[in-house]
Design an enzyme around this catalytic site. Sequence first.
Site, PDB file in Angstrom:
ATOM      1  N   TYR A 123       0.814  -1.214   0.000  1.00 12.44           N
ATOM      2  CA  TYR A 123       0.000   0.000   0.000  1.00 12.44           C
ATOM      3  C   TYR A 123       0.849   1.267   0.000  1.00 12.44           C
ATOM      4  O   TYR A 123       0.333   2.359   0.149  1.00 12.44           O
ATOM      5  CB  TYR A 123      -0.927   0.014   1.224  1.00 12.44           C
ATOM      6  CG  TYR A 123      -2.115  -0.916   1.117  1.00 12.44           C
ATOM      7  CD1 TYR A 123      -2.138  -1.958   0.196  1.00 12.44           C
ATOM      8  CD2 TYR A 123      -3.218  -0.752   1.935  1.00 12.44           C
ATOM      9  CE1 TYR A 123      -3.214  -2.815   0.106  1.00 12.44           C
ATOM     10  CE2 TYR A 123      -4.313  -1.597   1.854  1.00 12.44           C
ATOM     11  CZ  TYR A 123      -4.301  -2.632   0.933  1.00 12.44           C
ATOM     12  OH  TYR A 123      -5.383  -3.474   0.840  1.00 12.44           O
ATOM     13  N   LYS A 175       3.956 -14.317   4.565  1.00 10.15           N
ATOM     14  CA  LYS A 175       4.040 -15.166   3.370  1.00 10.15           C
ATOM     15  C   LYS A 175       5.506 -15.292   2.984  1.00 10.15           C
ATOM     16  O   LYS A 175       5.899 -15.122   1.821  1.00 10.15           O
ATOM     17  CB  LYS A 175       3.201 -14.526   2.246  1.00 10.15           C
ATOM     18  CG  LYS A 175       3.001 -15.394   1.038  1.00 10.15           C
ATOM     19  CD  LYS A 175       2.020 -16.526   1.260  1.00 10.15           C
ATOM     20  CE  LYS A 175       2.028 -17.471   0.090  1.00 10.15           C
ATOM     21  NZ  LYS A 175       1.197 -18.682   0.313  1.00 10.15           N
ATOM     22  N   ASP A 209      -2.187 -17.756   4.165  1.00 13.16           N
ATOM     23  CA  ASP A 209      -3.298 -18.539   3.605  1.00 13.16           C
ATOM     24  C   ASP A 209      -3.789 -19.563   4.624  1.00 13.16           C
ATOM     25  O   ASP A 209      -4.998 -19.796   4.767  1.00 13.16           O
ATOM     26  CB  ASP A 209      -2.946 -19.200   2.263  1.00 13.16           C
ATOM     27  CG  ASP A 209      -1.488 -19.571   2.122  1.00 13.16           C
ATOM     28  OD1 ASP A 209      -0.651 -18.972   2.816  1.00 13.16           O
ATOM     29  OD2 ASP A 209      -1.178 -20.476   1.330  1.00 13.16           O
ATOM     30  N   ASP A 233      -5.491  -5.860   5.972  1.00 15.44           N
ATOM     31  CA  ASP A 233      -6.718  -5.300   5.405  1.00 15.44           C
ATOM     32  C   ASP A 233      -7.716  -6.430   5.140  1.00 15.44           C
ATOM     33  O   ASP A 233      -8.888  -6.386   5.529  1.00 15.44           O
ATOM     34  CB  ASP A 233      -6.345  -4.569   4.105  1.00 15.44           C
ATOM     35  CG  ASP A 233      -7.485  -3.719   3.565  1.00 15.44           C
ATOM     36  OD1 ASP A 233      -8.523  -3.610   4.255  1.00 15.44           O
ATOM     37  OD2 ASP A 233      -7.344  -3.166   2.471  1.00 15.44           O
TER      38      ASP A 233
END
Length: 338
Positions: A123, A175, A209, A233
């Site tokens: 972002y 991740k 995930d 988010d």
Amino acid sequence: MPTRVTLIPGDGIGPSITDATVRVLEAAGADIEWDRQLAGMSAVTRWHDPIPDVTLDSIRSTGLALKGPLETPVGEGYRSINVALRKTFDLYANVRPTHVIMRNGRFDKVDIVLVRENTEGLYIGIEHYVRIGDDPKAAAESLAVITRFGSERVIRYAFEYALSHGRKKVTVAHKANILKFSQGLFLDVAREIAREYQGRIEFDEVIIDALAMKLVLHPERFDVIVTTNLFGDIMSDLISGLVGGLGLAPGANIGRTGAIFEAVHGTAPDIAGKNLANPGALILAACMMLDHIGDKARAERIRGAFEGLVRDGTVLTRDLGGTATTDQFTDAIIARLK
Ligand code: NAD
């Protein structure tokens, strides 16, 4: 002396839920002087600028804002004003607490605080198109920037929050298996900081995930979660869905010298102007603001009235399974404050 707070009604359902929130705070006797300012689409209409200087100056002087949701055009037009505000005031920690309020929901034991890094990652807004031949948009690149400094301060914030709120565990969600550099750095920093809190706060790590699946199956296993901007988010909307939806999900954007309190949800264009919005998330965000300025007893009183009403279940907005309008729901909260 009243506390001065910048009030930004925002777009869509924003004006209606900020009105409701101000009514509830006033009914509870909060000593606040509101400085009403515009941002987002309403500011474009009035000032031809989605983030006018007068609004920024107000937040600079109050150091505190209560903000309705702001519309961000999808794919084109001006960049997100929410992101710009978080960057301008360096509001690096986005704190989103969620717990079960409603009876007979999917789960009876969710009590999670998500701490989202708020100024970096994907972002950060460094992106561009790549022209190939005649096609000016043949490709697009967006940079995810993670710094040691940015990671350290938000992860430390999560651990300090856990300590000061009697929490037991911090989970870092990442991740780093695929994004070995950017996510790897965030994870490395989390492991380093976790060592400083060893014996006081438990630590674990989960790939993002897998977190999505685990949250849906066993949300009761999570306590404080800290993660990077985009993942935070997405996960905060998911977590709100575990307890009845976005109408119950508040958030605080915290920096060293300022804080902006808001709902997790957006402008809800599908119900804007219909007196149907649930003001609950913004009312709970306002309670976080009262906690922040040290007016904890009043925050507890408002939370008690709100949660009592929601648990009672007789007056609920449509998103919570009821038929009450925003005004009726707000009146019912106020009645419980008396
Ligand atoms: P949204 O959160 O506005 O709405 C998602 C769904 O949840 C809709 O069905 C909506 O009706 C419902 N909903 C949301 N808040 C509710 C409430 N208080 N009461 C009852 N129902 C509620 O998400 P979106 O539609 O993806 O986004 C709309 C706009 O909001 C976009 O311009 C987006 O950029 C903006 N947005 C702003 C913020 C913010 O200002 N912090 C956050 C998210 C999205």
